[in-house]
Motif scaffolding. Structure first.
Motif, PDB file in Angstrom:
ATOM      1  N   THR A   1      40.541  15.866  38.915  1.00  0.00           N
ATOM      2  CA  THR A   1      39.458  16.634  38.393  1.00  0.00           C
ATOM      3  C   THR A   1      38.977  17.802  39.405  1.00  0.00           C
ATOM      4  N   TRP A   2      38.650  18.953  38.733  1.00  0.00           N
ATOM      5  CA  TRP A   2      38.367  20.057  39.719  1.00  0.00           C
ATOM      6  C   TRP A   2      36.942  20.309  39.884  1.00  0.00           C
ATOM      7  N   PHE A   3      36.558  20.004  41.147  1.00  0.00           N
ATOM      8  CA  PHE A   3      34.867  20.407  41.263  1.00  0.00           C
ATOM      9  C   PHE A   3      34.821  21.590  41.851  1.00  0.00           C
ATOM     10  N   ASP A   4      34.849  22.653  40.790  1.00  0.00           N
ATOM     11  CA  ASP A   4      35.037  24.144  41.074  1.00  0.00           C
ATOM     12  C   ASP A   4      33.397  24.901  41.117  1.00  0.00           C
ATOM     13  N   VAL A   5      32.646  23.885  40.686  1.00  0.00           N
ATOM     14  CA  VAL A   5      31.407  24.406  40.987  1.00  0.00           C
ATOM     15  C   VAL A   5      30.331  23.109  41.149  1.00  0.00           C
TER      16      VAL A   5
ATOM     17  N   GLN B   1      38.189  -1.269  37.804  1.00  0.00           N
ATOM     18  CA  GLN B   1      38.956  -1.945  38.818  1.00  0.00           C
ATOM     19  C   GLN B   1      38.312  -3.622  38.909  1.00  0.00           C
ATOM     20  N   GLN B   2      37.135  -3.867  38.483  1.00  0.00           N
ATOM     21  CA  GLN B   2      36.528  -5.024  38.471  1.00  0.00           C
ATOM     22  C   GLN B   2      37.180  -5.907  37.441  1.00  0.00           C
ATOM     23  N   SER B   3      37.190  -5.191  35.750  1.00  0.00           N
ATOM     24  CA  SER B   3      37.466  -6.032  35.019  1.00  0.00           C
ATOM     25  C   SER B   3      39.026  -6.167  34.728  1.00  0.00           C
ATOM     26  N   SER B   4      39.695  -5.454  35.219  1.00  0.00           N
ATOM     27  CA  SER B   4      41.119  -5.663  35.341  1.00  0.00           C
ATOM     28  C   SER B   4      41.724  -6.153  36.559  1.00  0.00           C
ATOM     29  N   GLY B   5      41.218  -6.045  37.600  1.00  0.00           N
ATOM     30  CA  GLY B   5      41.845  -6.595  38.829  1.00  0.00           C
ATOM     31  C   GLY B   5      42.768  -5.367  39.369  1.00  0.00           C
ATOM     32  N   GLN B   6      42.839  -4.250  38.761  1.00  0.00           N
ATOM     33  CA  GLN B   6      43.952  -3.325  39.200  1.00  0.00           C
ATOM     34  C   GLN B   6      43.097  -2.352  39.814  1.00  0.00           C
ATOM     35  N   LYS B   7      43.722  -2.173  41.130  1.00  0.00           N
ATOM     36  CA  LYS B   7      43.177  -1.240  42.221  1.00  0.00           C
ATOM     37  C   LYS B   7      43.254   0.284  41.568  1.00  0.00           C
ATOM     38  N   GLN B   8      42.058   0.945  41.452  1.00  0.00           N
ATOM     39  CA  GLN B   8      41.917   2.406  41.023  1.00  0.00           C
ATOM     40  C   GLN B   8      41.891   3.402  41.937  1.00  0.00           C
ATOM     41  N   LEU B   9      42.568   4.816  41.443  1.00  0.00           N
ATOM     42  CA  LEU B   9      42.472   6.041  42.568  1.00  0.00           C
ATOM     43  C   LEU B   9      42.128   6.830  41.702  1.00  0.00           C
ATOM     44  N   VAL B  10      40.959   7.722  42.169  1.00  0.00           N
ATOM     45  CA  VAL B  10      40.681   8.797  41.556  1.00  0.00           C
ATOM     46  C   VAL B  10      40.815   9.864  42.313  1.00  0.00           C
ATOM     47  N   GLN B  11      41.521  10.931  41.475  1.00  0.00           N
ATOM     48  CA  GLN B  11      42.046  12.284  41.978  1.00  0.00           C
ATOM     49  C   GLN B  11      41.249  13.552  41.689  1.00  0.00           C
ATOM     50  N   ILE B  12      40.699  14.140  42.958  1.00  0.00           N
ATOM     51  CA  ILE B  12      39.785  15.230  42.842  1.00  0.00           C
ATOM     52  C   ILE B  12      40.244  16.355  43.599  1.00  0.00           C
TER      53      ILE B  12
ATOM     54  N   PRO C   1      32.509   2.213  47.657  1.00  0.00           N
ATOM     55  CA  PRO C   1      33.595   2.287  48.807  1.00  0.00           C
ATOM     56  C   PRO C   1      34.855   1.620  48.240  1.00  0.00           C
ATOM     57  N   ASP C   2      34.813   0.485  47.323  1.00  0.00           N
ATOM     58  CA  ASP C   2      36.034   0.067  46.891  1.00  0.00           C
ATOM     59  C   ASP C   2      36.843   0.914  46.121  1.00  0.00           C
ATOM     60  N   VAL C   3      36.677   2.221  45.745  1.00  0.00           N
ATOM     61  CA  VAL C   3      37.390   2.836  44.706  1.00  0.00           C
ATOM     62  C   VAL C   3      38.110   3.925  45.764  1.00  0.00           C
ATOM     63  N   ARG C   4      39.484   4.161  45.548  1.00  0.00           N
ATOM     64  CA  ARG C   4      39.914   4.973  46.579  1.00  0.00           C
ATOM     65  C   ARG C   4      40.100   6.409  45.734  1.00  0.00           C
ATOM     66  N   VAL C   5      39.848   7.213  46.669  1.00  0.00           N
ATOM     67  CA  VAL C   5      39.703   8.540  46.264  1.00  0.00           C
ATOM     68  C   VAL C   5      40.809   9.640  46.979  1.00  0.00           C
ATOM     69  N   VAL C   6      41.460  10.344  46.378  1.00  0.00           N
ATOM     70  CA  VAL C   6      42.521  11.247  47.004  1.00  0.00           C
ATOM     71  C   VAL C   6      42.049  12.584  46.398  1.00  0.00           C
ATOM     72  N   ALA C   7      42.192  13.530  47.608  1.00  0.00           N
ATOM     73  CA  ALA C   7      41.613  14.826  47.176  1.00  0.00           C
ATOM     74  C   ALA C   7      42.458  15.777  47.548  1.00  0.00           C
TER      75      ALA C   7
ATOM     76  N   VAL D   1      52.396  14.679  41.069  1.00  0.00           N
ATOM     77  CA  VAL D   1      51.018  14.507  40.370  1.00  0.00           C
ATOM     78  C   VAL D   1      51.157  15.658  39.326  1.00  0.00           C
ATOM     79  N   TRP D   2      49.990  15.677  38.549  1.00  0.00           N
ATOM     80  CA  TRP D   2      49.425  16.867  37.857  1.00  0.00           C
ATOM     81  C   TRP D   2      48.145  17.211  38.463  1.00  0.00           C
ATOM     82  N   VAL D   3      48.202  18.425  38.946  1.00  0.00           N
ATOM     83  CA  VAL D   3      46.898  18.742  39.546  1.00  0.00           C
ATOM     84  C   VAL D   3      46.213  19.637  38.566  1.00  0.00           C
ATOM     85  N   LYS D   4      46.843  20.813  38.150  1.00  0.00           N
ATOM     86  CA  LYS D   4      46.388  21.732  37.408  1.00  0.00           C
ATOM     87  C   LYS D   4      46.303  20.918  35.940  1.00  0.00           C
ATOM     88  N   PRO D   5      45.023  20.766  35.319  1.00  0.00           N
ATOM     89  CA  PRO D   5      45.045  20.300  33.983  1.00  0.00           C
ATOM     90  C   PRO D   5      45.533  21.243  33.014  1.00  0.00           C
TER      91      PRO D   5
END
Ligand code: BGC
Length: 450
Positions: free
Chosen positions: A139-143, A161-172, A216-222, A396-400
């Motif tokens: 997801t692009w934070f372009d503004v 993450q809490q309901s599935s027990g599967q750790k989540q990574l958000v890409q920005i 803090p428990d959600v991983r973010v990759v930028a 990865v797919w960076v450009k949507p």
């Protein structure tokens, strides 16, 4: 009869059991929450944001609590004092940050794709198009105005993450430097250096940091600032780029430091094989990345570089595209293999992610430098950590795919001639807005097919 009597006696002794208590890490409050607002022993109901209160470890008495200080941290990190910023000291995982994580799907892109699919009448193409909604993109934070949505995304990732027990990574994608896109026109941004843009950029970064800090428990990759440092390697002859040099460097250093303080894993944008991959550019590029990294104090969450962002190069081409002639680094793998040792010797971490979102079809450009809505492109290899190279953490797919690279309207302020070339699909709307015909072409040309 006896059983009934004893149950009644028990109930009168323990009235607290009448109201259910939420388990550790469960929701316990927030807007529209109608469930229990107390937590099991050892946990306290704390406000994560106005929509989400959570049972977190600790024994503070108020229920629900109103503190916004998280009680848990990124894996491998610890929160220290509560004043000023940054307040978090962190230790990143030394492994590939993608390993063991589910890459969270952004609803922003899924909505775009579903709306687009709704406009396709051909049933086969429509079914293929819908599949794209299940493929993770950045997801692009372009503004700066988009930054508040980051909080809702992180809250959603946290609850999955809490309901599935599967750790989540958000890409920005962090993309709002002042005098942005200095060597082109299509993606000129909202901040200008002349109008206090560097301070406005710092505020934009601070706003991102404030959001990330709450989850803090959600991983973010930028991905950090597509094209910016690459422009400083090769385009200082363009006056907007030389004029932006100091602000780009200060802005990126600030972003690295602040995002590091909240444990965001970062890949700095490094252009692509046809840009910094030319032999004359490799060493200056490695030096610049290492210098910026060092100026920022070697932030430990800087993982490496992102290549081919919004471009069309193959990771590993079956044969060189004729337009790459003269450059032995004719694909991303050759580029990465050539750059990595130079980075390592300059003291920069040589790990990579590579955008393959629009790289499904090769040999489609008139010139290697063509980047705008190139005709004939197709969606490419799906995101994976199975990259075939120990240097590459993930494809990865960076450009949507479907979001435009730039307008073909020659009278628009942000018209760039690349978007009017014969290998660019036209008519094209403004950069970042939806380009239906381009999306449909990406779907039908996808390789592997959808
Ligand atoms: C545009 C941005 C957009 C991004 C992703 C860039 O070319 O300038 O506005 O968010 O592409 O589509």
């Amino acid at each position: 009869m006896f059983k009934f009597a004893s149950l009644l006696a028990l109930a009168s002794l323990i009235p607290a059991f009448v109201q259910a208590q939420q388990p550790l890490y469960a929701q316990c409050g927030g807007t529209d929450w109608t469930g229990a607002t107390t937590c099991v022993s050892g946990a306290t109901c704390q406000e994560v944001n106005e929509y989400y209160f959570q049972c977190l470890p600790g024994t503070a008495s108020s229920t629900p609590a109103t503190t916004t200080t998280p009680a848990t941290t990124q894996p491998g990190s610890t929160t220290t004092s509560g004043t000023g910023s940054p307040t978090t000291t962190t230790t990143p995982s030394t492994d590939n940050p993608y390993t063991g994580y589910n890459v969270w799907l952004t609803p922003y892109y899924a909505d775009e794709v579903q709306t687009a699919a709704g406009q396709i009448s051909d049933a086969t193409l429509k079914a293929k198009a819908l599949k794209v909604a299940d493929i993770p993109t950045f997801t692009w934070f372009d503004v700066v105005a988009k930054v508040p949505t980051l909080g809702t995304y992180l809250a959603d990732a946290q609850s999955k993450q809490q309901s599935s027990g599967q750790k989540q990574l958000v890409q920005i994608v962090v993309y709002d430097l002042p005098d942005r896109d200095c060597a082109a026109l299509a993606s000129n941004g909202e901040f200008s250096i002349a109008n206090d843009g560097l301070n406005k950029y710092k505020d934009y970064i601070d706003q991102i940091v404030a959001q990330v800090k709450q989850y803090p428990d959600v991983r973010v990759v930028a991905v950090i600032e597509p094209d910016s440092l690459a422009n400083l390697v090769t385009n200082l002859n363009v006056s907007k780029c030389s004029g932006a040099q100091t602000a780009y460097k200060s802005g990126v250093v600030y972003a690295l430091q602040q995002l590091n303080s909240v444990g965001v894993y970062m890949y700095i944008d490094a252009g692509h094989a046809g840009w910094l991959g030319w032999s004359a550019n490799l060493s200056p590029a490695a030096e610049l990345f290492a210098q910026i990294y060092s100026d920022a104090g070697k932030p430990s969450f800087v993982r490496g570089l992102a290549t081919n962002v919004a471009n069309y190069n193959a990771l590993s081409a079956s044969s060189p595209d004729p337009i790459t002639q003269g450059n032995s680094n004719y694909d991303e793998l050759h580029y990465i293999d050539a750059l990595a040792p130079m980075l390592s010797s300059a003291g920069f971490p040589a790990h990579f992610i590579v955008d393959q979102g629009r790289s499904g079809v090769q040999d489609i450009r008139d010139q290697w430098g063509d980047w705008c809505n190139v005709k004939g492109a197709g969606f490419g290899t799906r995101p994976t950590t199975n990259t075939g190279s120990s240097l590459i953490d993930a494809i990865v797919w960076v450009k949507p795919g479907g979001e435009c690279d730039g307008t073909s309207n020659s009278s628009a302020t942000r018209y760039d001639a690349h978007c009017g070339q014969s290998d660019a699909l036209q008519p094209a709307p403004e950069a970042g807005t939806w380009f239906q015909a381009y999306f449909e072409a990406l779907v039908s040309n996808a390789s592997p097919s959808l």
